[in-house]
Design a protein around this motif. Structure first.
Motif, mmCIF file in Angstrom:
data_model
loop_
_atom_site.group_PDB
_atom_site.id
_atom_site.type_symbol
_atom_site.label_atom_id
_atom_site.label_comp_id
_atom_site.label_asym_id
_atom_site.label_seq_id
_atom_site.Cartn_x
_atom_site.Cartn_y
_atom_site.Cartn_z
ATOM 1 N N GLU A 185 15.464 71.864 44.663
ATOM 2 C CA GLU A 185 16.206 71.624 45.792
ATOM 3 C C GLU A 185 16.119 70.257 46.592
ATOM 4 O O GLU A 185 17.040 69.803 47.093
ATOM 5 N N THR A 186 15.025 69.654 46.487
ATOM 6 C CA THR A 186 14.641 68.473 47.080
ATOM 7 C C THR A 186 15.589 67.353 46.722
ATOM 8 O O THR A 186 16.175 66.483 47.425
ATOM 9 N N LEU B 37 18.546 67.912 45.030
ATOM 10 C CA LEU B 37 20.044 68.417 45.495
ATOM 11 C C LEU B 37 20.292 67.855 46.945
ATOM 12 O O LEU B 37 21.222 67.409 47.215
ATOM 13 N N MET B 38 19.289 67.982 47.882
ATOM 14 C CA MET B 38 19.509 67.720 49.086
ATOM 15 C C MET B 38 19.744 66.118 49.188
ATOM 16 O O MET B 38 20.541 65.560 50.024
ATOM 17 N N ARG C 12 18.613 74.135 54.202
ATOM 18 C CA ARG C 12 19.042 74.877 52.905
ATOM 19 C C ARG C 12 20.497 75.565 53.078
ATOM 20 O O ARG C 12 21.060 75.509 51.881
ATOM 21 N N LEU D 184 23.302 73.160 52.106
ATOM 22 C CA LEU D 184 23.324 72.994 50.669
ATOM 23 C C LEU D 184 23.941 74.164 49.941
ATOM 24 O O LEU D 184 24.591 74.075 49.312
ATOM 25 N N VAL D 185 23.471 75.157 50.236
ATOM 26 C CA VAL D 185 23.808 76.543 49.472
ATOM 27 C C VAL D 185 25.640 76.723 49.862
ATOM 28 O O VAL D 185 26.376 76.865 48.918
ATOM 29 N N TYR E 83 23.994 78.316 41.023
ATOM 30 C CA TYR E 83 22.773 77.919 41.397
ATOM 31 C C TYR E 83 21.767 79.165 41.597
ATOM 32 O O TYR E 83 22.166 80.180 41.336
ATOM 33 N N LEU F 44 18.158 81.136 43.470
ATOM 34 C CA LEU F 44 17.173 81.009 44.410
ATOM 35 C C LEU F 44 15.542 81.201 43.782
ATOM 36 O O LEU F 44 15.646 82.279 43.235
ATOM 37 N N ARG G 136 13.768 78.755 47.485
ATOM 38 C CA ARG G 136 14.266 77.363 47.127
ATOM 39 C C ARG G 136 15.460 77.446 46.260
ATOM 40 O O ARG G 136 15.537 78.286 45.207
ATOM 41 N N VAL G 137 16.202 76.485 46.511
ATOM 42 C CA VAL G 137 17.606 76.298 45.485
ATOM 43 C C VAL G 137 17.132 75.378 44.217
ATOM 44 O O VAL G 137 16.647 74.535 44.551
ATOM 45 N N CYS G 138 17.789 75.753 43.195
ATOM 46 C CA CYS G 138 17.568 75.159 41.975
ATOM 47 C C CYS G 138 18.896 75.259 41.312
ATOM 48 O O CYS G 138 19.606 76.350 41.302
#
Length: 69
Positions: free
Chosen positions: A8-9, A11-12, A20, A23-24, A34, A36, A41-43
């Motif tokens: 996530e970090t 991607l942001m 978040r 971003l989503v 993606y 969760l 947290r997104v990845c």
């Protein structure tokens, strides 16, 4: 086969989003799958990032059946 996870970090940082939910929403709009993870947290993977690009490339190609002489 190596799976390249993008956290996530990262991607942001890449997208410029600081929240978040933003971003989503952006990932959804771009057609990027993606996951969760822990604590929401997104990845995603590099393959997921490339998917819309490959889809667009495939959709824009002209097959030999489409060429008229």
């Amino acid at each position: 086969m190596a799976i390249n996870l993008i956290p996530e970090t990262e991607l942001m940082e890449w997208t410029g989003h600081k929240r978040r939910d933003a971003l989503v929403n952006w990932l959804r709009q771009q057609g990027i799958p993606y996951l969760l993870g822990n604590k929401g947290r997104v990845c995603c993977t590099t393959d997921a990032i490339n998917l819309p690009l490959l889809r667009n490339q495939r959709d824009n190609t002209v097959s030999s059946d489409d060429i008229e002489f």
